[in-house]
Design a protein around this motif. Sequence first.
Motif, PDB file in Angstrom:
ATOM      1  N   ARG A  46       0.868  -1.156   0.023  1.00  9.78           N
ATOM      2  CA  ARG A  46      -0.068  -0.115   0.092  1.00  9.78           C
ATOM      3  C   ARG A  46       0.959   1.104   0.045  1.00  9.78           C
ATOM      4  NH1 ARG A  46      -3.625  -2.449   4.584  1.00  9.78           N
ATOM      5  NH2 ARG A  46      -1.491  -3.003   5.348  1.00  9.78           N
ATOM      6  N   LYS A  47       1.863   1.196   0.776  1.00 12.15           N
ATOM      7  CA  LYS A  47       2.858   2.365   0.757  1.00 12.15           C
ATOM      8  C   LYS A  47       3.545   2.450  -0.638  1.00 12.15           C
ATOM      9  CE  LYS A  47       3.923   2.260   5.582  1.00 12.15           C
ATOM     10  NZ  LYS A  47       5.069   2.217   6.721  1.00 12.15           N
ATOM     11  N   VAL A  48       3.873   1.320  -1.235  1.00 16.13           N
ATOM     12  CA  VAL A  48       4.443   1.548  -2.554  1.00 16.13           C
ATOM     13  C   VAL A  48       3.471   2.088  -3.526  1.00 16.13           C
ATOM     14  CG1 VAL A  48       5.341   0.065  -4.432  1.00 16.13           C
ATOM     15  CG2 VAL A  48       6.087  -0.292  -2.146  1.00 16.13           C
ATOM     16  N   ALA A  49       2.094   1.508  -3.480  1.00 18.28           N
ATOM     17  CA  ALA A  49       1.173   2.133  -4.129  1.00 18.28           C
ATOM     18  C   ALA A  49       1.106   3.592  -4.173  1.00 18.28           C
ATOM     19  CB  ALA A  49       0.023   1.241  -3.887  1.00 18.28           C
ATOM     20  N   GLU A  50       0.838   3.965  -2.815  1.00 16.56           N
ATOM     21  CA  GLU A  50       0.658   5.417  -2.494  1.00 16.56           C
ATOM     22  C   GLU A  50       2.057   6.498  -3.230  1.00 16.56           C
ATOM     23  OE1 GLU A  50       0.738   8.446   1.399  1.00 16.56           O
ATOM     24  OE2 GLU A  50      -0.031   6.292   1.584  1.00 16.56           O
ATOM     25  N   THR A  51       3.310   6.004  -2.991  1.00 15.19           N
ATOM     26  CA  THR A  51       4.294   6.460  -3.717  1.00 15.19           C
ATOM     27  C   THR A  51       4.240   6.670  -5.188  1.00 15.19           C
ATOM     28  OG1 THR A  51       5.868   5.748  -1.825  1.00 15.19           O
ATOM     29  CG2 THR A  51       6.838   6.392  -3.740  1.00 15.19           C
ATOM     30  N   ILE A  52       3.785   5.528  -5.853  1.00 13.41           N
ATOM     31  CA  ILE A  52       3.843   5.604  -7.258  1.00 13.41           C
ATOM     32  C   ILE A  52       2.562   6.051  -7.951  1.00 13.41           C
ATOM     33  CG2 ILE A  52       2.959   4.010  -9.384  1.00 13.41           C
ATOM     34  CD1 ILE A  52       4.767   1.802  -8.023  1.00 13.41           C
ATOM     35  N   ASN A  53       1.443   6.375  -6.892  1.00 20.07           N
ATOM     36  CA  ASN A  53       0.320   7.183  -7.159  1.00 20.07           C
ATOM     37  C   ASN A  53       0.984   8.718  -7.297  1.00 20.07           C
ATOM     38  OD1 ASN A  53      -2.177   7.957  -7.682  1.00 20.07           O
ATOM     39  ND2 ASN A  53      -2.533   8.500  -5.716  1.00 20.07           N
ATOM     40  N   ASN A  54       1.650   9.188  -6.008  1.00 24.09           N
ATOM     41  CA  ASN A  54       2.117  10.659  -5.933  1.00 24.09           C
ATOM     42  C   ASN A  54       3.047  10.831  -7.220  1.00 24.09           C
ATOM     43  OD1 ASN A  54       0.310  11.034  -3.873  1.00 24.09           O
ATOM     44  ND2 ASN A  54       2.192  10.264  -2.305  1.00 24.09           N
ATOM     45  N   GLU A  82      -3.096   7.320 -20.576  1.00 20.47           N
ATOM     46  CA  GLU A  82      -2.706   6.275 -20.295  1.00 20.47           C
ATOM     47  C   GLU A  82      -2.012   6.005 -18.987  1.00 20.47           C
ATOM     48  OE1 GLU A  82      -0.374   4.659 -23.637  1.00 20.47           O
ATOM     49  OE2 GLU A  82      -1.526   5.578 -25.086  1.00 20.47           O
ATOM     50  N   LEU A  83      -1.057   6.756 -18.776  1.00 22.92           N
ATOM     51  CA  LEU A  83      -0.339   6.807 -17.420  1.00 22.92           C
ATOM     52  C   LEU A  83      -1.297   6.919 -16.249  1.00 22.92           C
ATOM     53  CD1 LEU A  83       2.220   6.683 -15.786  1.00 22.92           C
ATOM     54  CD2 LEU A  83       2.036   9.226 -16.043  1.00 22.92           C
ATOM     55  N   ASN A  84      -2.457   7.883 -16.188  1.00 18.33           N
ATOM     56  CA  ASN A  84      -3.356   7.643 -15.400  1.00 18.33           C
ATOM     57  C   ASN A  84      -4.184   6.341 -15.112  1.00 18.33           C
ATOM     58  OD1 ASN A  84      -3.153  10.094 -13.835  1.00 18.33           O
ATOM     59  ND2 ASN A  84      -3.850  11.201 -15.589  1.00 18.33           N
ATOM     60  N   HIS A  85      -4.379   5.890 -16.419  1.00 15.39           N
ATOM     61  CA  HIS A  85      -5.065   4.522 -16.286  1.00 15.39           C
ATOM     62  C   HIS A  85      -4.362   3.516 -15.734  1.00 15.39           C
ATOM     63  CE1 HIS A  85      -7.937   1.621 -17.621  1.00 15.39           C
ATOM     64  NE2 HIS A  85      -6.839   0.768 -18.336  1.00 15.39           N
ATOM     65  N   PHE A  90      -3.100  -0.004 -11.225  1.00 19.47           N
ATOM     66  CA  PHE A  90      -2.174  -0.577 -10.180  1.00 19.47           C
ATOM     67  C   PHE A  90      -2.614  -0.198  -8.858  1.00 19.47           C
ATOM     68  CE2 PHE A  90       1.628   0.091  -7.619  1.00 19.47           C
ATOM     69  CZ  PHE A  90       2.419  -0.727  -8.104  1.00 19.47           C
ATOM     70  N   VAL A  91      -3.019   0.805  -8.466  1.00 15.06           N
ATOM     71  CA  VAL A  91      -3.655   0.906  -7.072  1.00 15.06           C
ATOM     72  C   VAL A  91      -4.796   0.035  -6.742  1.00 15.06           C
ATOM     73  CG1 VAL A  91      -5.069   2.642  -5.672  1.00 15.06           C
ATOM     74  CG2 VAL A  91      -2.946   3.465  -7.293  1.00 15.06           C
ATOM     75  N   LYS A  92      -5.801  -0.242  -7.822  1.00 15.55           N
ATOM     76  CA  LYS A  92      -6.821  -1.305  -7.714  1.00 15.55           C
ATOM     77  C   LYS A  92      -6.074  -2.600  -7.421  1.00 15.55           C
ATOM     78  CE  LYS A  92     -10.581  -3.246 -10.206  1.00 15.55           C
ATOM     79  NZ  LYS A  92     -11.295  -3.271 -11.526  1.00 15.55           N
ATOM     80  N   THR A  93      -5.354  -2.999  -8.081  1.00 15.84           N
ATOM     81  CA  THR A  93      -4.694  -4.322  -7.770  1.00 15.84           C
ATOM     82  C   THR A  93      -4.109  -4.409  -6.519  1.00 15.84           C
ATOM     83  OG1 THR A  93      -4.449  -4.591 -10.289  1.00 15.84           O
ATOM     84  CG2 THR A  93      -3.258  -6.167  -8.863  1.00 15.84           C
ATOM     85  N   VAL A  94      -3.435  -3.283  -5.973  1.00 13.78           N
ATOM     86  CA  VAL A  94      -2.704  -3.381  -4.947  1.00 13.78           C
ATOM     87  C   VAL A  94      -3.689  -3.655  -3.743  1.00 13.78           C
ATOM     88  CG1 VAL A  94      -1.627  -1.994  -3.283  1.00 13.78           C
ATOM     89  CG2 VAL A  94      -0.617  -2.255  -5.429  1.00 13.78           C
ATOM     90  N   HIS A  95      -4.909  -2.869  -3.900  1.00 19.15           N
ATOM     91  CA  HIS A  95      -5.964  -3.136  -2.849  1.00 19.15           C
ATOM     92  C   HIS A  95      -6.467  -4.459  -2.651  1.00 19.15           C
ATOM     93  CE1 HIS A  95      -6.050   1.230  -1.289  1.00 19.15           C
ATOM     94  NE2 HIS A  95      -6.295   1.645  -2.680  1.00 19.15           N
ATOM     95  N   GLU A  96      -6.681  -5.005  -3.767  1.00 22.56           N
ATOM     96  CA  GLU A  96      -7.086  -6.357  -4.046  1.00 22.56           C
ATOM     97  C   GLU A  96      -6.205  -7.376  -3.583  1.00 22.56           C
ATOM     98  OE1 GLU A  96      -7.754  -7.106  -8.300  1.00 22.56           O
ATOM     99  OE2 GLU A  96      -9.566  -5.918  -8.257  1.00 22.56           O
ATOM    100  N   ILE A  97      -4.798  -7.266  -3.834  1.00 24.13           N
ATOM    101  CA  ILE A  97      -3.612  -7.912  -3.245  1.00 24.13           C
ATOM    102  C   ILE A  97      -3.664  -7.715  -1.674  1.00 24.13           C
ATOM    103  CG2 ILE A  97      -1.057  -8.039  -3.187  1.00 24.13           C
ATOM    104  CD1 ILE A  97      -1.070  -7.625  -5.991  1.00 24.13           C
ATOM    105  N   SER A  98      -3.672  -6.554  -0.999  1.00 21.39           N
ATOM    106  CA  SER A  98      -3.790  -6.349   0.445  1.00 21.39           C
ATOM    107  C   SER A  98      -4.817  -6.977   1.064  1.00 21.39           C
ATOM    108  CB  SER A  98      -3.997  -4.847   0.564  1.00 21.39           C
ATOM    109  OG  SER A  98      -2.952  -4.242   0.164  1.00 21.39           O
ATOM    110  N   LYS A  99      -5.907  -7.298   0.324  1.00 16.46           N
ATOM    111  CA  LYS A  99      -7.182  -7.996   0.877  1.00 16.46           C
ATOM    112  C   LYS A  99      -6.680  -9.465   0.917  1.00 16.46           C
ATOM    113  CE  LYS A  99     -10.946  -5.098  -0.248  1.00 16.46           C
ATOM    114  NZ  LYS A  99     -12.162  -4.814  -1.454  1.00 16.46           N
TER     115      LYS A  99
END
Length: 136
Positions: A46-54, A82-85, A90-99
């Motif tokens: 989740r921290k990695v996803a937040e960093t990549i998002n930022n 495309e980058l935003n998509h 990526f963020v969505k997948t990280v949330h699924e993986i976290s669960k």
Amino acid sequence: MKKLKLKSIMESLDPKVSLDEKKSFLQEVERFNEYGSVVYREADLRKVAETINNLCEKAEKITLEEAQDWFDEVTIKRNLKELNHKKGEFVKTVHEISKMQQRLEALYEEIGGTLSRYFEVKGMEDSNSTNQLDNG
């Protein structure tokens, strides 16, 4: 026609466990907690996803400001879209993986708890961990 008895079928399918197999099994069970380093990830996704998002958000802002004269604006906007998509996926997948990770950790702990009731598991503090099956 001769009928087969369930007991004879079971004995033929599941022969007795040898002493060597028991010893090997007990050694494997003792090392159960070693698998925790794989199950419990060192880095938090989740921290990695937040960093990549930022990072992607900053990249979009800086690219729009800095590259106005260098590249075609239509191409830049298409690439950033495309980058935003991809960032969103990526963020969505990280949330699924976290669960799934939380489920995996819970199952791992439950398996370890059950094993520690009957066998010694190194590093697992359980009052029943000394109840180990006899070797014979």
